[in-house]
Motif scaffolding. Sequence first.
Motif, PDB file in Angstrom:
ATOM      1  N   ALA A  19       0.836  -1.205   0.000  1.00 12.72           N
ATOM      2  CA  ALA A  19       0.000   0.000   0.000  1.00 12.72           C
ATOM      3  C   ALA A  19       0.868   1.250   0.000  1.00 12.72           C
ATOM      4  O   ALA A  19       0.642   2.181  -0.780  1.00 12.72           O
ATOM      5  N   LEU A  20       1.871   1.276   0.870  1.00 17.32           N
ATOM      6  CA  LEU A  20       2.739   2.444   0.949  1.00 17.32           C
ATOM      7  C   LEU A  20       3.551   2.614  -0.329  1.00 17.32           C
ATOM      8  O   LEU A  20       3.676   3.726  -0.858  1.00 17.32           O
ATOM      9  N   ASN A  50      -0.724  12.384   6.355  1.00  9.89           N
ATOM     10  CA  ASN A  50      -2.141  12.169   6.020  1.00  9.89           C
ATOM     11  C   ASN A  50      -2.307  11.136   4.920  1.00  9.89           C
ATOM     12  O   ASN A  50      -3.202  10.296   4.979  1.00  9.89           O
ATOM     13  N   GLU A  51      -1.452  11.196   3.909  1.00  8.06           N
ATOM     14  CA  GLU A  51      -1.521  10.207   2.824  1.00  8.06           C
ATOM     15  C   GLU A  51      -1.187   8.813   3.332  1.00  8.06           C
ATOM     16  O   GLU A  51      -1.802   7.829   2.929  1.00  8.06           O
ATOM     17  N   PHE A  52      -0.210   8.720   4.232  1.00 12.09           N
ATOM     18  CA  PHE A  52       0.159   7.417   4.802  1.00 12.09           C
ATOM     19  C   PHE A  52      -1.002   6.850   5.608  1.00 12.09           C
ATOM     20  O   PHE A  52      -1.336   5.671   5.496  1.00 12.09           O
ATOM     21  N   LYS A  53      -1.622   7.684   6.440  1.00 10.56           N
ATOM     22  CA  LYS A  53      -2.756   7.224   7.248  1.00 10.56           C
ATOM     23  C   LYS A  53      -3.887   6.731   6.365  1.00 10.56           C
ATOM     24  O   LYS A  53      -4.507   5.702   6.658  1.00 10.56           O
ATOM     25  N   GLU A  54      -4.158   7.452   5.302  1.00 10.84           N
ATOM     26  CA  GLU A  54      -5.256   7.089   4.412  1.00 10.84           C
ATOM     27  C   GLU A  54      -5.017   5.733   3.750  1.00 10.84           C
ATOM     28  O   GLU A  54      -5.875   4.853   3.780  1.00 10.84           O
ATOM     29  N   VAL A  55      -3.843   5.563   3.163  1.00  8.34           N
ATOM     30  CA  VAL A  55      -3.578   4.329   2.419  1.00  8.34           C
ATOM     31  C   VAL A  55      -3.446   3.118   3.354  1.00  8.34           C
ATOM     32  O   VAL A  55      -3.901   2.029   3.027  1.00  8.34           O
ATOM     33  N   VAL A  56      -2.867   3.298   4.520  1.00  6.33           N
ATOM     34  CA  VAL A  56      -2.759   2.203   5.495  1.00  6.33           C
ATOM     35  C   VAL A  56      -4.154   1.849   6.008  1.00  6.33           C
ATOM     36  O   VAL A  56      -4.489   0.672   6.167  1.00  6.33           O
ATOM     37  N   GLY A  57      -4.983   2.843   6.226  1.00  2.00           N
ATOM     38  CA  GLY A  57      -6.365   2.606   6.651  1.00  2.00           C
ATOM     39  C   GLY A  57      -7.166   1.842   5.622  1.00  2.00           C
ATOM     40  O   GLY A  57      -8.000   1.005   5.969  1.00  2.00           O
ATOM     41  N   GLU A  58      -6.913   2.129   4.356  1.00  3.53           N
ATOM     42  CA  GLU A  58      -7.633   1.451   3.273  1.00  3.53           C
ATOM     43  C   GLU A  58      -7.370  -0.050   3.238  1.00  3.53           C
ATOM     44  O   GLU A  58      -8.201  -0.816   2.743  1.00  3.53           O
ATOM     45  N   VAL A  59      -6.213  -0.494   3.741  1.00  8.60           N
ATOM     46  CA  VAL A  59      -5.914  -1.936   3.757  1.00  8.60           C
ATOM     47  C   VAL A  59      -6.175  -2.557   5.129  1.00  8.60           C
ATOM     48  O   VAL A  59      -5.831  -3.708   5.371  1.00  8.60           O
ATOM     49  N   TYR A  61      -5.499  -1.203   8.503  1.00  7.94           N
ATOM     50  CA  TYR A  61      -4.638  -0.969   9.664  1.00  7.94           C
ATOM     51  C   TYR A  61      -4.672   0.507  10.021  1.00  7.94           C
ATOM     52  O   TYR A  61      -5.269   1.314   9.317  1.00  7.94           O
ATOM     53  N   GLU A  62      -4.045   0.866  11.130  1.00  4.71           N
ATOM     54  CA  GLU A  62      -4.084   2.244  11.596  1.00  4.71           C
ATOM     55  C   GLU A  62      -2.691   2.760  11.908  1.00  4.71           C
ATOM     56  O   GLU A  62      -1.909   2.103  12.601  1.00  4.71           O
ATOM     57  N   VAL A  63      -2.390   3.952  11.398  1.00  2.00           N
ATOM     58  CA  VAL A  63      -1.140   4.621  11.748  1.00  2.00           C
ATOM     59  C   VAL A  63      -1.417   5.336  13.074  1.00  2.00           C
ATOM     60  O   VAL A  63      -2.227   6.263  13.129  1.00  2.00           O
ATOM     61  N   GLU A  64      -0.745   4.892  14.144  1.00  2.00           N
ATOM     62  CA  GLU A  64      -0.944   5.488  15.462  1.00  2.00           C
ATOM     63  C   GLU A  64      -0.122   6.749  15.640  1.00  2.00           C
ATOM     64  O   GLU A  64      -0.569   7.693  16.272  1.00  2.00           O
ATOM     65  N   SER A  65       1.089   6.737  15.097  1.00  2.00           N
ATOM     66  CA  SER A  65       1.945   7.911  15.229  1.00  2.00           C
ATOM     67  C   SER A  65       2.971   7.931  14.101  1.00  2.00           C
ATOM     68  O   SER A  65       3.212   6.918  13.449  1.00  2.00           O
ATOM     69  N   ALA A  66       3.542   9.102  13.905  1.00  3.73           N
ATOM     70  CA  ALA A  66       4.563   9.280  12.878  1.00  3.73           C
ATOM     71  C   ALA A  66       5.676  10.130  13.450  1.00  3.73           C
ATOM     72  O   ALA A  66       5.422  11.107  14.144  1.00  3.73           O
TER      73      ALA A  66
END
Length: 67
Positions: A19-20, A50-59, A61-66
Amino acid sequence: MLTIKGMSCAHCVNKVESALEGLNGIESAKVNLKKGIAKVKYDETRLGVNEFKEVVGEVGYEVESAQ
């Protein structure tokens, strides 16, 4: 570095990396399942968290922090 919630197996790692890496501007994405993180090399002028959170969410999973 992204902290990712919800990964539990090698299939999860492959989904997140794919995804990334599918984003335009990503040089590389390497996920460490044991640590629950992804190290991402990218063009900061084209992408951000924001783009990372979106694409990871689409598959699924959740980005908790960056960092």
